[in-house]
Design an enzyme around this catalytic site. Structure first.
Site, PDB file in Angstrom:
ATOM      1  N   HIS A   7      -2.537  -9.760  12.264  1.00 16.03           N
ATOM      2  CA  HIS A   7      -1.956  -8.548  11.676  1.00 16.03           C
ATOM      3  C   HIS A   7      -1.609  -7.621  12.835  1.00 16.03           C
ATOM      4  O   HIS A   7      -2.453  -7.336  13.685  1.00 16.03           O
ATOM      5  CB  HIS A   7      -2.949  -7.872  10.722  1.00 16.03           C
ATOM      6  CG  HIS A   7      -2.522  -6.479  10.364  1.00 16.03           C
ATOM      7  ND1 HIS A   7      -1.309  -6.216   9.775  1.00 16.03           N
ATOM      8  CD2 HIS A   7      -3.121  -5.265  10.553  1.00 16.03           C
ATOM      9  CE1 HIS A   7      -1.173  -4.906   9.608  1.00 16.03           C
ATOM     10  NE2 HIS A   7      -2.268  -4.314  10.064  1.00 16.03           N
ATOM     11  N   CYS A  22      -3.503  -3.346   4.339  1.00 17.33           N
ATOM     12  CA  CYS A  22      -2.602  -4.378   4.873  1.00 17.33           C
ATOM     13  C   CYS A  22      -3.042  -5.791   4.508  1.00 17.33           C
ATOM     14  O   CYS A  22      -2.343  -6.761   4.806  1.00 17.33           O
ATOM     15  CB  CYS A  22      -2.512  -4.254   6.391  1.00 17.33           C
ATOM     16  SG  CYS A  22      -2.135  -2.597   6.921  1.00 17.33           S
ATOM     17  N   GLU A  31       0.846  -1.193   0.000  1.00 10.31           N
ATOM     18  CA  GLU A  31       0.000   0.000   0.000  1.00 10.31           C
ATOM     19  C   GLU A  31       0.880   1.241   0.000  1.00 10.31           C
ATOM     20  O   GLU A  31       0.416   2.335   0.275  1.00 10.31           O
ATOM     21  CB  GLU A  31      -0.992  -0.021   1.169  1.00 10.31           C
ATOM     22  CG  GLU A  31      -0.395  -0.180   2.527  1.00 10.31           C
ATOM     23  CD  GLU A  31      -1.463  -0.135   3.623  1.00 10.31           C
ATOM     24  OE1 GLU A  31      -1.585  -1.136   4.325  1.00 10.31           O
ATOM     25  OE2 GLU A  31      -2.157   0.879   3.772  1.00 10.31           O
TER      26      GLU A  31
END
Ligand code: CAA
Length: 395
Positions: A233, A111, A79
């Site tokens: 994450h 993400c 990103e």
């Protein structure tokens, strides 16, 4: 057919800035960052590093001539894209001498992009079992200077080979996905730093995990009692604790049996590197595989991928017997230990002083000593090179 992660490698920039010094600069208690956020350092890329050079440097140690001949697709998830049209992976494809009979594409969904790449890679291998996929996640997490997000910055890249009969992690077919159009984090085309509604982003992350988990279970996924470890994450490592609390609410008995030790080792690398957006979940996985003292062969790991905006996905995998023989633990530990600490002024200049990013032609200073570097631009064309010359020492 068993399909999954056959190899995995990490690249982290050679410089870092400590969060206790950021706390001094922000005139707050360092424990807010060290304990409250759960971060010690942020990795800082030098001016001659970007997502392309980091991607090439993460991939290079994995490559052999035999592997080069079998890579049919390169998926680069990021990103922090460097071009609105051309995929960043094409520079990597050329630098690493991959064959022309290959497709190269870039994936974007904050993400989450690398997990979309992983699922596509597994599907491609199922279709053409003799082919291997190079999947790279490479990002620089950058927020406005002196904003609340600054303590959750970082940079790095993960490279993975996805193949049949994988040597590291067999990916299970069950998937729990959850998409929701929400403005919790975004970066408009004109901006070099992300905009974020921090508290909302945490709430949506947890909401997304709850739904993704339920959808994973509805898809025939394993029960929590069948999972031995969890990887989340991790924009900052405290987020893993918050994520685990979702299970403590949904499944208190099974969560208590798993305990904090089910995700503790997955936080070690993230604490030292910071957020790497697409790469963060896979850095957590690598951290678990390389830092857990047990033999993890045969253990089931649950993984949660989250990309603001937002897409979440819960999936799982089984660690393959003999995975530790293929570990680059010492190489990665050296990479982290040998890093150089930056003074605040130097860090701020490198992270925020991107004075040449829209210049037609310029040369970057020679600082990185990694195998590949970003050399600058010529007629708005980005130039990358093998790093054959002696690098300057910064500190
Ligand atoms: N000692 C110990 N702990 C302390 C402390 C001290 N002296 N002072 C504060 N704390 C604790 C607080 O109690 C709080 O803990 P809890 O969250 O457990 O309650 C923690 O430190 C953080 O404090 P604040 O909530 O006051 O922090 P903040 O308002 O400055 O912002 C943040 C924190 C929202 C994470 C901000 O850094 C941010 O916006 N980061 C970027 C966005 C982000 O990472 N979002 C995560 C979900 S979205 C996602 O995952 C996608 C992605 O990669 C971006």
């Amino acid at each position: 057919m068993k399909i999954g992660i056959d190899d995995i490698g990490l690249y982290v920039p050679e410089h870092f800035f400590p969060l206790h010094e950021l706390a001094v600069r922000h005139d707050i208690d360092p424990n807010k960052y060290l304990v409250g956020i759960g971060q010690e350092f942020m990795a800082v890329p030098a001016p001659d590093e970007d997502i392309v050079s980091m991607a090439a440097n993460a991939t290079q140690p994995l490559l052999t001539d035999e592997l080069r001949a079998s890579i049919s697709t390169v998926i680069l998830a990021t990103e922090s894209g460097i071009d609105q049209s051309k995929s960043a992976g094409l520079f990597v494809h050329r630098m690493l001498g991959l064959k022309a009979d290959c497709r190269v594409i870039e994936f974007k969904q904050a993400c989450y992009g690398a997990t979309a790449g992983l699922q596509m890679a597994c599907a491609l291998v199922r279709q053409r079992p003799n082919e291997k996929i190079l999947l790279i996640a490479s990002d620089i997490a950058r927020y406005k200077q002196d904003s609340e997000g600054e303590c959750t910055q970082g940079a790095g890249a993960i490279a993975m080979i996805i193949a049949k009969d994988p040597r590291i992690l067999e990916i299970h077919p069950h998937q729990g996905k959850y998409s929701l159009d929400v403005m919790d984090f975004w970066r408009p085309n004109f901006a070099s730093t992300a905009f974020v509604d921090g508290k909302l982003s945490i709430d949506i992350y947890m909401e997304s995990l709850k739904h993704s988990w339920q959808n994973y279970r509805n898809d025939g996924g394993l029960a929590l009692t069948d999972l031995s470890y969890l990887c989340f994450h991790q924009p900052f490592t405290k987020m893993a604790k918050k994520a685990f609390s979702v299970f403590e609410t949904l499944e208190p008995v099974a969560a208590a049996a798993l305990g904090e030790s089910s995700y503790a080792d997955s936080q070690i690398y993230g604490k030292a590197i910071g957020n790497c957006y697409t790469a963060s979940l896979y850095i957590a996985l690598l951290s678990l595989l390389e830092n857990n003292a047990q033999d993890l062969s045969g253990k089931n790991i649950g993984l949660f991928s989250y990309g603001s905006g937002s897409v979440g996905e819960f999936f799982s995998g089984t660690v393959v017997k003999g995975y530790a023989k293929h570990s680059r633990k010492r190489f990665h530990a050296n990479m982290l230990e040998r890093r150089t600490q930056l003074e605040h002024a130097q860090y701020a200049d490198w992270f925020y002083g991107d004075k040449h990013s829209d210049a037609e032609t310029y040369q970057t200073p020679r600082i990185s000593s990694a195998s590949y570097r970003f050399a600058g631009t010529e007629g708005y064309r980005r130039l990358y090179e093998e790093n054959t010359q002696q690098a300057l020492r910064v500190a």
